[in-house]
Design a protein around this motif. Sequence first.
Motif, PDB file in Angstrom:
ATOM      1  N   SER A   6       1.030  -1.245  -0.168  1.00  0.00           N
ATOM      2  CA  SER A   6       0.020  -0.113  -0.298  1.00  0.00           C
ATOM      3  C   SER A   6       0.997   1.216   0.066  1.00  0.00           C
ATOM      4  CB  SER A   6      -0.992  -0.174   1.166  1.00  0.00           C
ATOM      5  OG  SER A   6       0.062  -0.087   1.747  1.00  0.00           O
ATOM      6  N   ALA A   7       2.020   1.348   0.604  1.00  0.00           N
ATOM      7  CA  ALA A   7       2.996   1.985   0.612  1.00  0.00           C
ATOM      8  C   ALA A   7       3.614   2.115  -0.633  1.00  0.00           C
ATOM      9  CB  ALA A   7       3.570   2.200   2.108  1.00  0.00           C
ATOM     10  N   ILE A   8       3.544   1.529  -1.332  1.00  0.00           N
ATOM     11  CA  ILE A   8       4.798   1.441  -2.778  1.00  0.00           C
ATOM     12  C   ILE A   8       3.660   2.121  -3.531  1.00  0.00           C
ATOM     13  CG2 ILE A   8       5.499   0.343  -4.790  1.00  0.00           C
ATOM     14  CD1 ILE A   8       6.592  -1.557  -2.716  1.00  0.00           C
ATOM     15  N   GLU A   9       2.231   2.160  -4.099  1.00  0.00           N
ATOM     16  CA  GLU A   9       1.307   2.017  -4.519  1.00  0.00           C
ATOM     17  C   GLU A   9       1.051   3.726  -4.089  1.00  0.00           C
ATOM     18  OE1 GLU A   9      -2.757  -0.029  -3.898  1.00  0.00           O
ATOM     19  OE2 GLU A   9      -2.944   0.056  -6.142  1.00  0.00           O
ATOM     20  N   ALA A  10       0.914   3.739  -2.734  1.00  0.00           N
ATOM     21  CA  ALA A  10       1.003   5.922  -2.369  1.00  0.00           C
ATOM     22  C   ALA A  10       1.410   6.252  -3.110  1.00  0.00           C
ATOM     23  CB  ALA A  10       0.145   5.635  -0.396  1.00  0.00           C
ATOM     24  N   ALA A  11       2.765   6.398  -2.791  1.00  0.00           N
ATOM     25  CA  ALA A  11       4.023   6.501  -3.254  1.00  0.00           C
ATOM     26  C   ALA A  11       4.083   7.358  -4.485  1.00  0.00           C
ATOM     27  CB  ALA A  11       5.409   6.047  -2.749  1.00  0.00           C
ATOM     28  N   TYR A  12       3.937   6.191  -5.464  1.00  0.00           N
ATOM     29  CA  TYR A  12       3.597   6.181  -7.166  1.00  0.00           C
ATOM     30  C   TYR A  12       3.054   6.553  -7.191  1.00  0.00           C
ATOM     31  CZ  TYR A  12       3.871   4.343 -11.715  1.00  0.00           C
ATOM     32  OH  TYR A  12       3.803   3.899 -13.216  1.00  0.00           O
ATOM     33  N   ASN A  13       1.901   6.445  -6.598  1.00  0.00           N
ATOM     34  CA  ASN A  13       0.578   7.570  -6.659  1.00  0.00           C
ATOM     35  C   ASN A  13       0.466   9.395  -6.491  1.00  0.00           C
ATOM     36  OD1 ASN A  13      -1.126   5.645  -8.268  1.00  0.00           O
ATOM     37  ND2 ASN A  13      -1.879   4.746  -6.109  1.00  0.00           N
ATOM     38  N   LEU A  14       1.690   9.303  -5.980  1.00  0.00           N
ATOM     39  CA  LEU A  14       2.002  10.825  -5.419  1.00  0.00           C
ATOM     40  C   LEU A  14       3.422  11.189  -6.850  1.00  0.00           C
ATOM     41  CD1 LEU A  14       2.100  10.325  -1.642  1.00  0.00           C
ATOM     42  CD2 LEU A  14       0.571  12.239  -3.142  1.00  0.00           C
ATOM     43  N   GLY A  15       3.922  10.094  -7.688  1.00  0.00           N
ATOM     44  CA  GLY A  15       4.614  10.247  -8.814  1.00  0.00           C
ATOM     45  C   GLY A  15       6.068  10.664  -8.431  1.00  0.00           C
ATOM     46  N   VAL A  16       5.844   9.794  -6.831  1.00  0.00           N
ATOM     47  CA  VAL A  16       7.817   9.330  -6.671  1.00  0.00           C
ATOM     48  C   VAL A  16       8.355   7.800  -7.738  1.00  0.00           C
ATOM     49  CG1 VAL A  16       8.997   7.815  -4.880  1.00  0.00           C
ATOM     50  CG2 VAL A  16       7.594   9.770  -4.252  1.00  0.00           C
ATOM     51  N   ASP A  74      10.366  -7.614  -1.889  1.00  0.00           N
ATOM     52  CA  ASP A  74      10.053  -5.971  -2.635  1.00  0.00           C
ATOM     53  C   ASP A  74       9.713  -5.746  -3.988  1.00  0.00           C
ATOM     54  OD1 ASP A  74       9.345  -3.079  -1.395  1.00  0.00           O
ATOM     55  OD2 ASP A  74      11.482  -3.204  -0.499  1.00  0.00           O
ATOM     56  N   LEU A  75      11.262  -6.436  -4.587  1.00  0.00           N
ATOM     57  CA  LEU A  75      11.401  -5.869  -5.348  1.00  0.00           C
ATOM     58  C   LEU A  75       9.799  -6.483  -6.887  1.00  0.00           C
ATOM     59  CD1 LEU A  75      13.015  -5.264  -8.502  1.00  0.00           C
ATOM     60  CD2 LEU A  75      14.172  -7.032  -8.332  1.00  0.00           C
ATOM     61  N   ASP A  76       9.725  -7.575  -6.831  1.00  0.00           N
ATOM     62  CA  ASP A  76       7.818  -8.348  -7.077  1.00  0.00           C
ATOM     63  C   ASP A  76       6.861  -6.847  -6.891  1.00  0.00           C
ATOM     64  OD1 ASP A  76       9.241  -9.959  -8.126  1.00  0.00           O
ATOM     65  OD2 ASP A  76       8.664 -11.060  -6.890  1.00  0.00           O
ATOM     66  N   ASN A  77       6.758  -6.560  -5.435  1.00  0.00           N
ATOM     67  CA  ASN A  77       5.731  -5.477  -4.416  1.00  0.00           C
ATOM     68  C   ASN A  77       5.693  -4.349  -5.658  1.00  0.00           C
ATOM     69  OD1 ASN A  77       4.262  -7.245  -3.204  1.00  0.00           O
ATOM     70  ND2 ASN A  77       5.510  -6.718  -1.483  1.00  0.00           N
ATOM     71  N   ILE A  78       7.177  -3.734  -5.940  1.00  0.00           N
ATOM     72  CA  ILE A  78       7.821  -2.714  -6.655  1.00  0.00           C
ATOM     73  C   ILE A  78       7.573  -2.822  -8.148  1.00  0.00           C
ATOM     74  CG2 ILE A  78       9.335  -1.039  -6.977  1.00  0.00           C
ATOM     75  CD1 ILE A  78      11.166  -1.679  -4.807  1.00  0.00           C
ATOM     76  N   ALA A  79       7.590  -3.569  -8.946  1.00  0.00           N
ATOM     77  CA  ALA A  79       7.119  -4.077  -9.794  1.00  0.00           C
ATOM     78  C   ALA A  79       5.668  -3.903 -10.274  1.00  0.00           C
ATOM     79  CB  ALA A  79       7.391  -5.068 -10.705  1.00  0.00           C
ATOM     80  N   LYS A  80       4.548  -4.647  -9.054  1.00  0.00           N
ATOM     81  CA  LYS A  80       3.591  -4.453  -9.170  1.00  0.00           C
ATOM     82  C   LYS A  80       2.584  -3.654  -8.813  1.00  0.00           C
ATOM     83  CE  LYS A  80      -0.530  -7.152  -7.723  1.00  0.00           C
ATOM     84  NZ  LYS A  80      -0.772  -8.400  -6.815  1.00  0.00           N
TER      85      LYS A  80
END
Length: 376
Positions: A95-105, A115-121
């Motif tokens: 959820s934190a990866i997704e939120a960061a990505y949605n904020l533009g990070v 963790d790498l798989d989560n980032i990919a997803k």
Amino acid sequence: MTPKINQFLKSQQPATPFLVVDLDVVQENYRQIDTGLGADIYYAVKANPAPAILECLVKLGSKFDAASINEIQMCLDVGAKPSDISFGNTLKKPSAIEAAYNLGVDLFVFDSEGDLDNIAKYAPGAKVYCRLLAENGSAEWPLSRKFGCDVEMAFDLMMSVKTKGLIPFGLSFHVGSQQPDPHQWNWAIEDAAKVFAQLKNQGVELEMLNMGGGFPVQYRGPIDPFEHFVEAIEASLLKHFGEGNIPALMIEPGRAIVAEAGVMVSEVVLISQKRKDAPRRWVYLDVGMFGGLAETMDEAIKYNITTPHDGGPVGAVAIAGPTCDGVDILYENAPYELPLALKAGDRVIVEAAGAYTSTYASQSFNGFEPLAEYYI
Ligand SMILES: *Cc1c(COP(=O)(O)O)cnc(C)c1O
């Protein structure tokens, strides 16, 4: 103690304990580090996330190493661009990866396949860098074992990055916080250069090396000047990567930017002896392990403490905090001496306390308020 802090303490007497930070020193420290290595500075927000500090650093052009969504949000709130924020914690929920990505990070660290798989997803197309295990030998606040993976695993994981739809961007390491030895960066740089070369052989060209934080500040003992760190690190980069082959560099200083900018002011609550002829006094302050001085755990960080009676005769002391917890002892083994004239009610100053204090203070353990903070 800076003239500005001195003036503040003379003209105002806030209730203790409190932290006061001189933002001019934050600025000076940033500038000094910025002229050093030719690396992009990603301030490690966890060292002190006060909005006044983040704002000051945004103005100076700093980038940010954030460890959580809240830290990312705090940087954005003071005007940092999402593209200037690295999500630098290897431990993050999807959820934190997704939120960061949605904020533009778009820059993320990893040190494991999970963790790498989560980032990919949850952050498809992001730039990723892999954290290497690094020896934290001689660091006064080590971070080793918990973070990073070995060079073989870093190689294997990096080889899989493109097929996972991410951009293989670089490697990182951290030699341990309050690292007094300028040569400790060498081993990690050597490891990183090996992985860069092996990956290049396989057609994966990394762009960036993140050399973490760790630059020490002066507490009780002397430290090498920052230039010695610059010289040692530049020599290692040349040796292991070779002239013309040094990648883009990132560093993530935290302590070195904020620690010496601030002091903590505390009141002596009580001075006692455990028996009549005891060889030392116990000095109890109104701030301790739970009030912001968490880095005194295992007596790791040895703060310099000054008193209104400095210059007079001194005697050995143990120093403890005000709570009813037995671990709330700052120094029992480290040899501390304080003036014999010191008495309850005196205000003492804990120097170089701007890093890893304010956010380490408990909410209200034993009913004590969190540390008050002033940024001037
Ligand atoms: C804590 C931390 C830093 C900052 O370290 P300092 O020793 O305060 O400079 C930098 N990078 C990472 C990944 C960290 O966890």
